[in-house]
Design an enzyme around this catalytic site. Structure first.
Site, short mmCIF file in Angstrom:
data_model
loop_
_atom_site.label_atom_id
_atom_site.label_comp_id
_atom_site.label_asym_id
_atom_site.label_seq_id
_atom_site.Cartn_x
_atom_site.Cartn_y
_atom_site.Cartn_z
N ARG A 174 18.50 43.71 59.86
CA ARG A 174 19.77 43.54 59.14
C ARG A 174 20.93 43.41 60.11
NH1 ARG A 174 22.18 44.02 53.84
NH2 ARG A 174 20.19 44.41 52.80
N GLU A 179 27.50 50.18 50.07
CA GLU A 179 27.55 50.01 51.52
C GLU A 179 28.67 49.11 52.04
OE1 GLU A 179 23.01 50.41 53.02
OE2 GLU A 179 23.37 48.84 51.53
#
Length: 801
Positions: free
Chosen positions: A348, A750
């Site tokens: 990621r 997030e």
């Protein structure tokens, strides 16, 4: 540094309630008690557990009534970072009052290696120890304190071996938990060679302790006929079920895992809650009695993993406008001693090292380094922040080198709307709103005027320097591992008209249960007070994914909506039969069922449907559409959509002490059509402040022996209320999600975390101003290691070696 008028935000008047001293201005939408009869979604309903939490009646695992005969466990911890485990002497511990015995590797009836995907982490240390704090076994006693005292009496015989403690040492030794990954697009080498301008740089960004208010805990209760009930403070009950069954050598159906709520998780309870559940279950298996294991805060720090620290090197080419023409980027993640989730975390970081910017010619190398420290794990953003900060640092240095405003450089590099809109992992950015969002924040935050005021301030003040930074975020929403993008739910309607919902997600304070209840209430047309969401339970929804990747509401909310829709359709067909109309003509709203012929109370319809043997419960299943991803090449469409936002932050630094302060923050963030504005605003504020802590005060320090020196609140500094600026203004972007997501909403857990990178960039701008006063080249890159502690700020200014 003083808190006085000298530290007020420059060139502006505090907006709204901030003028009266309120630290937060929530301008859209207004908070208030929702009116009766309104749809539940879109309203700022209170968190479903808020009242119970305030009065102390919300149960966490340590509050549960304990079964008669419960024992307590405490871990035996390694005192050496790397070594051969020669022996474990438990004699002194066993002689203490209340001690029942110890549990070691030889007491594991199943696989002695945890059922993690890499299968590289032992349940208990065996032949070797891999970090200080690694669990070698447990002491089990009649009380918590007896167990903890006895554990410290266990004598370990360990022969030290060479330890790798830093990323640099791991790179030199080619010590990796997983093979390196390389992603390329275009010809970065040629683009760099032909670039009008070129910069090289390095950066180190530290990790972060989760610091959940409720520490890691598990309570294992043997049941009849070889079955088990595990109470676990976990974001992933299904994985805990799998791990416990694997360690006990039994089928998963014999293990039931329940979690009503957590006192915070932030990713720290995605995998590593499973360790405690396994340890408690093994102790309960050996002694045939229930066992509770709760780590104290110091042990929690020493045992569990953190956010991955990263080290970077880059070579970037750019034109006169600051547009990047070529980039080589090396990212090295400190993974600790085992893989855990380091692979997808590092992936990621690769996905998000573009943030909001088009990289035409790019070469990325990602190293997953093995060190002899705690095995680092998921943390809010899951590698995304470590990717975003790299490109934002590069763009800040480019702007400084050219003498241009950093916002102009960022705007020049944004993904285009119809061209320059394909990521380096081959996903087309179809929903980019930053060309509108950034200018709106620029105007509402008075960015240009404040930049002029900052320049004037810095020219007149030799000691206190200010900086302003405005940075965007583009964050992909979905698990990058495609198989986890699925969810299930159950909706039960009882004969009195009340509704019970169970889904595969977990509640850790983020308001997931509240949002799911709102979704179900609107689908059935009943008041929110009629809907109850029950504890996450593997016996109700099997094989559920972790509550992570900001996908909790997207996945579980949609699954619950589908389950409720099945029940609603059953009732609509029943009423249609009574009134002789089409099912599409039946409406459910305001606690009523409305057909073209008559209006009935919801409760009356439910009772009559039951009397006619109509099914009043159903399951729902959802899988995220459109996504696909090749993990061998790191290409495809790993994300369903992107969430966007931006923050403008003003800071001040004291050039004598290195102390810094955040003075003002303006945020414009994209949550689509908010399901619950109060919860979303809280997530944005909390995410920003947690990110601010990562980049300013939360410093993890391992000494030369590999011992974590910052293992308690006395040595590890999270942000407190005094660190939150008086001016913290949050606005929500007005457009719905362009993809077909539940309620038109977007994920919010997030993405706001990375808004805090604006703090880091503002600090670097203040440092550049301080260096300029000393005669140094103000256009040179600012090398500021994160977190920007006072020591690191002084080092960046040039006052410390």
């Amino acid at each position: 540094m003083k808190r006085d008028d000298d530290h007020a935000p420059t060139a502006r008047t505090p907006v709204g309630r901030a003028a009266a001293g309120n630290p937060t201005v929530m301008t859209q939408p207004a908070m208030g008690q929702p009116a009766m009869g309104q749809p539940a979604m879109g309203q700022p309903h209170a968190h479903e557990s808020a009242r119970a939490q305030v009065v102390g009646s919300a149960y966490y695992i340590d509050d549960l009534p304990e079964v008669k005969g419960t024992l307590y466990a405490a871990p035996i911890l390694s005192t050496v970072a790397h070594g051969r485990l020669e022996g474990v002497d438990t004699q002194a511990a066993l002689q203490l009052a209340g001690v029942h015995g110890v549990v070691l590797a030889q007491d594991i009836p199943g696989d002695p290696v945890l059922a993690a995907f890499a299968h590289d982490e032992p349940v208990f240390a065996q032949a070797t120890v891999q970090h200080i704090g690694q669990v070698i076994g447990l002491v089990v006693a009649e009380s918590v304190m007896q167990a903890r005292r006895a554990a410290r009496q266990v004598k370990l015989s360990i022969t030290p071996l060479p330890a790798i403690l830093t990323v640099q040492d791991a790179l030199a030794a080619e010590s990796y938990v997983l093979p390196p990954v390389h992603v390329r697009r275009g010809d970065a080498a040629q683009a760099l060679a032909q670039a009008p301008h070129r910069l090289q740089g390095r950066l180190e960004v530290g990790g972060q302790e989760h610091f959940y208010l409720e520490g890691q805990i598990a309570y294992a209760l043997p049941q009849e006929q070889g079955q088990w009930l595990i109470h676990s403070s976990t974001q992933h009950p299904g994985e805990v079920q799998h791990w416990v069954a694997h360690a006990l050598g039994i089928d998963s159906h014999a293990v039931r895992v329940e979690c009503r709520r957590m006192g915070g998780g932030f990713g720290g309870k995605e995998t590593q809650a499973g360790h405690l559940a396994v340890w408690a279950a093994l102790a309960a298996h050996k002694f045939g009695r229930p066992v509770k294991l709760r780590l104290d805060r110091d042990d929690d720090f020493m045992v569990t993993g953190k956010r991955h620290p990263f080290a970077y090197e880059w070579d970037v080419g750019f034109d006169d406008a600051g547009r990047i023409t070529g980039l080589k980027l090396m990212m090295a993640a400190n993974c600790g001693f085992s893989a855990d989730l380091s692979g997808p975390v590092a992936d990621r970081a690769v996905f998000h090292c573009d943030n909001a910017y088009f990289l035409e010619h790019v070469e990325i190398a990602s190293y997953r380094c093995k060190t002899h420290t705690q095995s680092h794990t998921a943390f809010r953003g899951f590698g995304g922040p470590q990717g975003v900060i790299a490109i934002e640092t590069i763009l800040g240095d480019i702007a400084r080198a050219l003498g241009r405003d950093a916002l102009d450089v960022r705007m020049a590099n944004l993904y285009g709307l119809h061209e320059r809109n394909v990521t380096h992992y081959q996903m087309t950015v179809e929903d980019n709103i930053l060309h509108d969002l950034l200018p709106q924040l620029e105007q509402s935050a008075l960015y240009r005027q404040r930049q002029e005021a900052v320049l004037a301030w810095n020219a007149a003040n030799p000691v206190l320097k200010r900086g302003l930074g405005l940075t965007p975020v583009k964050f992909g929403i979905s698990f990058t591992a495609t198989l986890f993008n699925q969810a299930g739910a159950l909706v039960h309607v009882y004969t009195d008209g009340s509704v019970q919902v169970n889904h595969g997600g977990t509640e850790m304070g983020q308001g997931l249960h509240t949002k799911v209840a709102q979704i179900v209430a609107d689908e059935l047309g009943v008041p929110l007070s009629r809907v109850l969401v029950t504890a996450s339970d593997t016996a109700k929804v099997p094989n559920a994914s972790a509550t992570a990747a900001s996908s909790g509401t997207d996945l579980n909310g949609r699954a619950a909506q589908f389950a409720a829709r099945h029940v609603r359709d059953n009732l609509a067909a029943f009423v249609c039969g009574l009134d002789g109309c089409g099912a599409g003509a039946i409406r459910f709203a305001g606690g009523q069922v409305i057909s073209p012929k008559r209006t009935r109370r919801w409760e009356d319809v439910v009772k009559e449907a039951y009397a006619n043997r109509i099914q009043l419960w159903s399951d729902g299943f959802y899988r995220t559409p459109k996504i696909h991803y090749d993990k061998t090449t790191l290409t495809g469409r790993p994300f369903y959509y992107f969430a966007y936002g931006a923050a403008c932050t003003e800071v001040a630094i004291d050039t004598h002490t290195g102390e810094s302060r955040v003075l003002a923050v303006d945020i414009l963030h994209d949550v689509g059509h908010s399901i619950n504005p109060a919860i979303d605003l809280g997530q944005i504020e909390g995410g920003f402040v947690q990110g601010m802590g990562w980049l300013t005060t939360e410093q993890l320090v391992w000494n030369d022996e590999g011992r974590l020196a910052t293992h308690a609140p006395s040595t590890y500094k999270i942000p407190a209320t005094g660190d939150v600026p008086e001016h913290l203004r949050v606005q929500l972007w007005h457009q719905p999600n362009r993809e077909d997501n539940v309620g038109g909403s977007k994920a919010v857990g997030e993405p706001p975390f990375m808004l805090a990178i604006s703090v880091y960039e503002a600090l670097r701008n203040a440092i550049a101003a301080a260096r300029g006063d000393g005669g140094a080249d103000a256009r040179a890159p600012v090398q500021l290691s994160a977190p920007a502690t006072a020591e690191n700020v002084l080092r960046a200014i040039g006052r410390l070696e």
